[in-house]
Design a protein around this motif. Structure first.
Motif, PDB file in Angstrom:
ATOM      1  N   ARG A 100       0.816  -1.225   0.000  1.00  0.00           N
ATOM      2  CA  ARG A 100       0.000   0.000   0.000  1.00  0.00           C
ATOM      3  C   ARG A 100       0.845   1.269   0.000  1.00  0.00           C
ATOM      4  NH1 ARG A 100      -2.995  -2.826   3.846  1.00  0.00           N
ATOM      5  NH2 ARG A 100      -1.991  -1.611   5.439  1.00  0.00           N
ATOM      6  N   ASN A 101       2.159   1.113   0.076  1.00  0.00           N
ATOM      7  CA  ASN A 101       3.037   2.272   0.089  1.00  0.00           C
ATOM      8  C   ASN A 101       2.920   3.022  -1.237  1.00  0.00           C
ATOM      9  OD1 ASN A 101       5.101   4.089   0.002  1.00  0.00           O
ATOM     10  ND2 ASN A 101       6.684   2.656   0.680  1.00  0.00           N
ATOM     11  N   PRO A 102       2.410   4.247  -1.218  1.00  0.00           N
ATOM     12  CA  PRO A 102       2.221   4.980  -2.468  1.00  0.00           C
ATOM     13  C   PRO A 102       3.532   5.249  -3.201  1.00  0.00           C
ATOM     14  CG  PRO A 102       1.592   6.329  -0.565  1.00  0.00           C
ATOM     15  CD  PRO A 102       1.966   4.986  -0.047  1.00  0.00           C
ATOM     16  N   GLY A 103       4.643   5.179  -2.520  1.00  0.00           N
ATOM     17  CA  GLY A 103       5.931   5.389  -3.163  1.00  0.00           C
ATOM     18  C   GLY A 103       6.281   4.299  -4.159  1.00  0.00           C
ATOM     19  N   LEU A 104       5.586   3.173  -4.086  1.00  0.00           N
ATOM     20  CA  LEU A 104       5.851   2.062  -5.001  1.00  0.00           C
ATOM     21  C   LEU A 104       5.152   2.226  -6.344  1.00  0.00           C
ATOM     22  CD1 LEU A 104       5.466  -0.959  -2.569  1.00  0.00           C
ATOM     23  CD2 LEU A 104       7.575   0.062  -3.409  1.00  0.00           C
ATOM     24  N   TYR A 105       4.202   3.143  -6.407  1.00  0.00           N
ATOM     25  CA  TYR A 105       3.387   3.273  -7.617  1.00  0.00           C
ATOM     26  C   TYR A 105       3.801   4.484  -8.424  1.00  0.00           C
ATOM     27  CZ  TYR A 105       0.605  -0.168  -5.244  1.00  0.00           C
ATOM     28  OH  TYR A 105       0.200  -1.301  -4.613  1.00  0.00           O
ATOM     29  N   LYS A 106       3.731   4.325  -9.698  1.00  0.00           N
ATOM     30  CA  LYS A 106       4.054   5.422 -10.604  1.00  0.00           C
ATOM     31  C   LYS A 106       2.779   5.784 -11.350  1.00  0.00           C
ATOM     32  CE  LYS A 106       7.083   6.686 -14.336  1.00  0.00           C
ATOM     33  NZ  LYS A 106       8.058   6.240 -15.291  1.00  0.00           N
ATOM     34  N   ALA A 107       2.504   7.028 -11.454  1.00  0.00           N
ATOM     35  CA  ALA A 107       1.297   7.473 -12.143  1.00  0.00           C
ATOM     36  C   ALA A 107       1.357   7.094 -13.619  1.00  0.00           C
ATOM     37  CB  ALA A 107       1.159   8.987 -12.010  1.00  0.00           C
ATOM     38  N   ALA A 108       0.210   6.605 -14.118  1.00  0.00           N
ATOM     39  CA  ALA A 108       0.124   6.297 -15.542  1.00  0.00           C
ATOM     40  C   ALA A 108       0.150   7.605 -16.324  1.00  0.00           C
ATOM     41  CB  ALA A 108      -1.168   5.540 -15.829  1.00  0.00           C
ATOM     42  N   ARG A 109       0.771   7.556 -17.495  1.00  0.00           N
ATOM     43  CA  ARG A 109       0.739   8.752 -18.328  1.00  0.00           C
ATOM     44  C   ARG A 109      -0.695   9.050 -18.710  1.00  0.00           C
ATOM     45  NH1 ARG A 109       4.709   6.622 -22.633  1.00  0.00           N
ATOM     46  NH2 ARG A 109       2.856   5.424 -22.728  1.00  0.00           N
ATOM     47  N   ARG A 110      -0.976  10.301 -18.963  1.00  0.00           N
ATOM     48  CA  ARG A 110      -2.337  10.738 -19.252  1.00  0.00           C
ATOM     49  C   ARG A 110      -2.960   9.950 -20.410  1.00  0.00           C
ATOM     50  NH1 ARG A 110      -4.431  15.851 -17.914  1.00  0.00           N
ATOM     51  NH2 ARG A 110      -6.432  16.178 -18.900  1.00  0.00           N
ATOM     52  N   GLY A 111      -2.235   9.714 -21.472  1.00  0.00           N
ATOM     53  CA  GLY A 111      -2.751   8.992 -22.632  1.00  0.00           C
ATOM     54  C   GLY A 111      -3.083   7.548 -22.292  1.00  0.00           C
ATOM     55  N   LEU A 112      -2.235   6.901 -21.527  1.00  0.00           N
ATOM     56  CA  LEU A 112      -2.481   5.519 -21.133  1.00  0.00           C
ATOM     57  C   LEU A 112      -3.730   5.441 -20.279  1.00  0.00           C
ATOM     58  CD1 LEU A 112      -1.744   2.540 -20.882  1.00  0.00           C
ATOM     59  CD2 LEU A 112      -0.235   3.164 -18.971  1.00  0.00           C
ATOM     60  N   ARG A 113      -3.839   6.339 -19.326  1.00  0.00           N
ATOM     61  CA  ARG A 113      -5.000   6.380 -18.440  1.00  0.00           C
ATOM     62  C   ARG A 113      -6.287   6.510 -19.264  1.00  0.00           C
ATOM     63  NH1 ARG A 113      -4.842  11.353 -14.700  1.00  0.00           N
ATOM     64  NH2 ARG A 113      -2.688  10.777 -14.932  1.00  0.00           N
ATOM     65  N   ARG A 114      -6.291   7.416 -20.223  1.00  0.00           N
ATOM     66  CA  ARG A 114      -7.472   7.653 -21.064  1.00  0.00           C
ATOM     67  C   ARG A 114      -7.799   6.410 -21.889  1.00  0.00           C
ATOM     68  NH1 ARG A 114      -7.320   8.709 -26.012  1.00  0.00           N
ATOM     69  NH2 ARG A 114      -5.224   9.555 -26.008  1.00  0.00           N
ATOM     70  N   ARG A 115      -6.778   5.769 -22.483  1.00  0.00           N
ATOM     71  CA  ARG A 115      -7.020   4.583 -23.314  1.00  0.00           C
ATOM     72  C   ARG A 115      -7.596   3.437 -22.484  1.00  0.00           C
ATOM     73  NH1 ARG A 115      -1.874   5.824 -25.287  1.00  0.00           N
ATOM     74  NH2 ARG A 115      -1.029   3.953 -24.353  1.00  0.00           N
ATOM     75  N   ILE A 116      -7.127   3.261 -21.257  1.00  0.00           N
ATOM     76  CA  ILE A 116      -7.643   2.188 -20.404  1.00  0.00           C
ATOM     77  C   ILE A 116      -9.113   2.436 -20.078  1.00  0.00           C
ATOM     78  CG2 ILE A 116      -7.511   1.171 -18.102  1.00  0.00           C
ATOM     79  CD1 ILE A 116      -4.435   1.567 -18.293  1.00  0.00           C
ATOM     80  N   VAL A 117      -9.431   3.649 -19.686  1.00  0.00           N
ATOM     81  CA  VAL A 117     -10.814   3.975 -19.335  1.00  0.00           C
ATOM     82  C   VAL A 117     -11.716   3.828 -20.554  1.00  0.00           C
ATOM     83  CG1 VAL A 117     -12.348   5.851 -18.593  1.00  0.00           C
ATOM     84  CG2 VAL A 117     -10.190   5.439 -17.386  1.00  0.00           C
ATOM     85  N   GLU A 118     -11.247   4.256 -21.717  1.00  0.00           N
ATOM     86  CA  GLU A 118     -12.053   4.121 -22.935  1.00  0.00           C
ATOM     87  C   GLU A 118     -12.251   2.658 -23.317  1.00  0.00           C
ATOM     88  OE1 GLU A 118     -10.736   8.391 -24.938  1.00  0.00           O
ATOM     89  OE2 GLU A 118      -9.962   6.515 -25.788  1.00  0.00           O
ATOM     90  N   ALA A 119     -11.222   1.848 -23.160  1.00  0.00           N
ATOM     91  CA  ALA A 119     -11.342   0.421 -23.489  1.00  0.00           C
ATOM     92  C   ALA A 119     -12.353  -0.257 -22.576  1.00  0.00           C
ATOM     93  CB  ALA A 119      -9.971  -0.265 -23.376  1.00  0.00           C
TER      94      ALA A 119
END
Ligand SMILES: [Zn+2]
Length: 108
Positions: free
Chosen positions: A53-72
């Motif tokens: 759960r350590n937020p330091g382990l996660y990297k934010a998805a790039r904006r385009g990737l985030r949008r493509r996942i939600v659209e898919a």
């Protein structure tokens, strides 16, 4: 290994994630308090869960990737809705959850 320990082993992850019904959770707590082996296993899983759960382990998805996942996800949900599939509600919930997870929790 006692049957109680086998059951506790099967439920330990759900217990750590607080996914069990109240009565089963109480049963697990009681067993963990009385069984050293299951208590060690529980403490190990709890420590691992805290690390994950350590937020330091996660990297934010790039904006385009985030949008493509939600659209898919939205396309799949729309296809299921058009087909009258019984999983539509679950997909809609997954879509909303994905949007929240991707857009809010780990991607400020
Ligand atoms: Zn046990």
């Amino acid at each position: 290994m006692a049957v109680e320990c086998e059951r506790a082993r099967a439920l330990i992850d759900a217990y750590v994630d607080r996914e069990l019904a109240v009565d089963v959770s109480a049963e697990m707590q009681q067993h963990i308090e009385s069984c050293a082996a299951c208590r060690r296993r529980y403490e190990g899983r709890r420590a691992l869960s805290a690390i994950c759960r350590n937020p330091g382990l996660y990297k934010a998805a790039r904006r385009g990737l985030r949008r493509r996942i939600v659209e898919a996800i939205a396309r799949v949900a729309a296809r299921l809705a058009a087909a009258g599939a019984p999983a539509v509600a679950a997909m809609a919930a997954a879509c909303i959850a994905a949007r929240c997870w991707i857009g809010t929790t780990y991607c400020p």
